[in-house]
Design a protein around this motif. Sequence first.
Motif, PDB file in Angstrom:
ATOM      1  N   GLU A 134     -33.374  10.951  -5.926  1.00 23.74           N
ATOM      2  CA  GLU A 134     -33.752  12.399  -6.157  1.00 23.74           C
ATOM      3  C   GLU A 134     -35.083  12.085  -7.267  1.00 23.74           C
ATOM      4  N   THR A 135     -36.112  11.075  -7.009  1.00 19.40           N
ATOM      5  CA  THR A 135     -37.613  10.419  -7.601  1.00 19.40           C
ATOM      6  C   THR A 135     -38.479  11.464  -6.575  1.00 19.40           C
ATOM      7  N   SER A 136     -39.210  12.040  -7.571  1.00 18.97           N
ATOM      8  CA  SER A 136     -41.135  13.064  -6.939  1.00 18.97           C
ATOM      9  C   SER A 136     -41.483  12.506  -7.834  1.00 18.97           C
ATOM     10  N   GLU A 137     -41.845  12.060  -9.156  1.00 21.30           N
ATOM     11  CA  GLU A 137     -43.281  11.695  -8.959  1.00 21.30           C
ATOM     12  C   GLU A 137     -43.834  10.320  -9.261  1.00 21.30           C
ATOM     13  N   ILE A 138     -44.980   9.982  -8.341  1.00 15.88           N
ATOM     14  CA  ILE A 138     -45.069   8.593  -7.698  1.00 15.88           C
ATOM     15  C   ILE A 138     -45.684   7.414  -8.843  1.00 15.88           C
ATOM     16  N   ARG A 139     -45.657   7.964  -9.897  1.00 15.14           N
ATOM     17  CA  ARG A 139     -45.600   6.325 -11.211  1.00 15.14           C
ATOM     18  C   ARG A 139     -43.906   6.110 -11.594  1.00 15.14           C
ATOM     19  N   ASN A 140     -43.203   7.265 -10.694  1.00 21.00           N
ATOM     20  CA  ASN A 140     -41.855   5.869 -10.778  1.00 21.00           C
ATOM     21  C   ASN A 140     -41.222   5.845  -9.097  1.00 21.00           C
ATOM     22  N   SER A 141     -41.978   5.607  -8.244  1.00 19.96           N
ATOM     23  CA  SER A 141     -41.482   5.846  -7.227  1.00 19.96           C
ATOM     24  C   SER A 141     -41.491   3.912  -7.143  1.00 19.96           C
ATOM     25  N   GLY A 213     -29.852  13.537   3.637  1.00 19.03           N
ATOM     26  CA  GLY A 213     -31.014  14.195   3.146  1.00 19.03           C
ATOM     27  C   GLY A 213     -31.855  13.917   2.740  1.00 19.03           C
ATOM     28  N   GLY A 214     -32.390  13.057   3.293  1.00 14.62           N
ATOM     29  CA  GLY A 214     -34.164  12.545   3.703  1.00 14.62           C
ATOM     30  C   GLY A 214     -35.242  13.192   4.642  1.00 14.62           C
ATOM     31  N   SER A 215     -36.165  12.796   4.548  1.00 14.92           N
ATOM     32  CA  SER A 215     -37.313  13.563   5.248  1.00 14.92           C
ATOM     33  C   SER A 215     -37.872  12.612   6.347  1.00 14.92           C
ATOM     34  N   ILE A 216     -38.428  12.479   7.530  1.00 10.71           N
ATOM     35  CA  ILE A 216     -39.483  11.307   8.144  1.00 10.71           C
ATOM     36  C   ILE A 216     -40.212  12.701   9.052  1.00 10.71           C
ATOM     37  N   PHE A 238     -39.329  13.613  -2.437  1.00 13.37           N
ATOM     38  CA  PHE A 238     -41.161  13.110  -2.622  1.00 13.37           C
ATOM     39  C   PHE A 238     -41.833  12.818  -1.054  1.00 13.37           C
ATOM     40  N   TYR A 239     -40.844  13.442  -0.708  1.00 15.66           N
ATOM     41  CA  TYR A 239     -42.401  13.738   0.888  1.00 15.66           C
ATOM     42  C   TYR A 239     -42.864  14.484   0.426  1.00 15.66           C
ATOM     43  N   HIS A 240     -43.307  15.205  -0.007  1.00 12.11           N
ATOM     44  CA  HIS A 240     -44.580  16.666  -0.297  1.00 12.11           C
ATOM     45  C   HIS A 240     -45.478  15.918  -0.481  1.00 12.11           C
ATOM     46  N   ARG A 241     -44.549  15.235  -1.662  1.00 11.12           N
ATOM     47  CA  ARG A 241     -46.077  14.526  -2.165  1.00 11.12           C
ATOM     48  C   ARG A 241     -46.356  12.659  -2.063  1.00 11.12           C
ATOM     49  N   ALA A 242     -45.662  12.671  -1.217  1.00 10.81           N
ATOM     50  CA  ALA A 242     -46.380  11.268  -0.286  1.00 10.81           C
ATOM     51  C   ALA A 242     -47.582  11.821   0.235  1.00 10.81           C
ATOM     52  N   ARG A 243     -46.959  13.122   1.086  1.00  7.70           N
ATOM     53  CA  ARG A 243     -48.336  13.761   1.963  1.00  7.70           C
ATOM     54  C   ARG A 243     -49.116  13.944   1.479  1.00  7.70           C
ATOM     55  N   ASP A 244     -49.596  14.412   0.368  1.00  6.68           N
ATOM     56  CA  ASP A 244     -50.740  15.381  -0.639  1.00  6.68           C
ATOM     57  C   ASP A 244     -51.339  13.843  -0.648  1.00  6.68           C
TER      58      ASP A 244
END
Length: 247
Positions: A134-141, A213-216, A238-244
């Motif tokens: 469920e991680t969404s923040e870079i600092r927690n990834s 449930g993931g994206s690639i 996390f997918y869109h966070r990574a893209r940004d």
Amino acid sequence: MDNIREIILSAGGVLKKRYFESFSCAEKEKYDLVSEVDLEIEQMLISDLKSISFYSEECGEIGNQQGTRWIIDPIDGTANFIFGVPYFNISVCLEKNDQIVEAYVYNPITDEMYYSTEEKKASFLNDKPIHVSETSEIRNSFIVFGFSANIRNINRYYQECPLLFTDCKKGMGLLSPALNICNVARGRIDCFIDFGSNMEGHAGAALILENAGGSICNYDFSEWSHKTKGCIAASKNFYHRARDCYF
């Protein structure tokens, strides 16, 4: 499905045994190794699957059945196998009409079998359902990058995704695309980035990730094609966070 799993488990038993023995290896090209065990496992799988068409890491295209083939990586993570690192796997998936419909990734050292089918729309690890984090923040990834001790490759990641590289909780370089993607699928890591992964290494694991449930996507963030070199695999959050964070 059970028959395919038995074939992979049998090949995995041989691979595990050979891991603890001596074997020869060679350099296919700069930084790209192959061992005699890759070839042994490849021939074992091709013989036991009894199909007409294959694409395999070491011998390429075999047969000409239109629309259906098995895609095989006999040892995804060959460098780890050679160096004595127990992080490698057998990857086998079935492609029909350019779509992956059945996938298996097996680490014989840990006895972990990931699998999924397009029909079931779910992914499993040793028969237990798995889901992305469920991680969404870079600092927690936790992020894995696909590189070895190659300064040009490391610098490329620094240049193209600097925030992910510097702001994540922990980043590592691990050489086994299928296992890395499966570890995203099970929620152990949040993102895997590799501009050099190949079809035989990432094709099956991609189905496992998506059904967990993931994206690639392709490394350039274009729509996913398992035939394209490179990938970015992440949990949905996390997918869109990574893209940004790219470029």
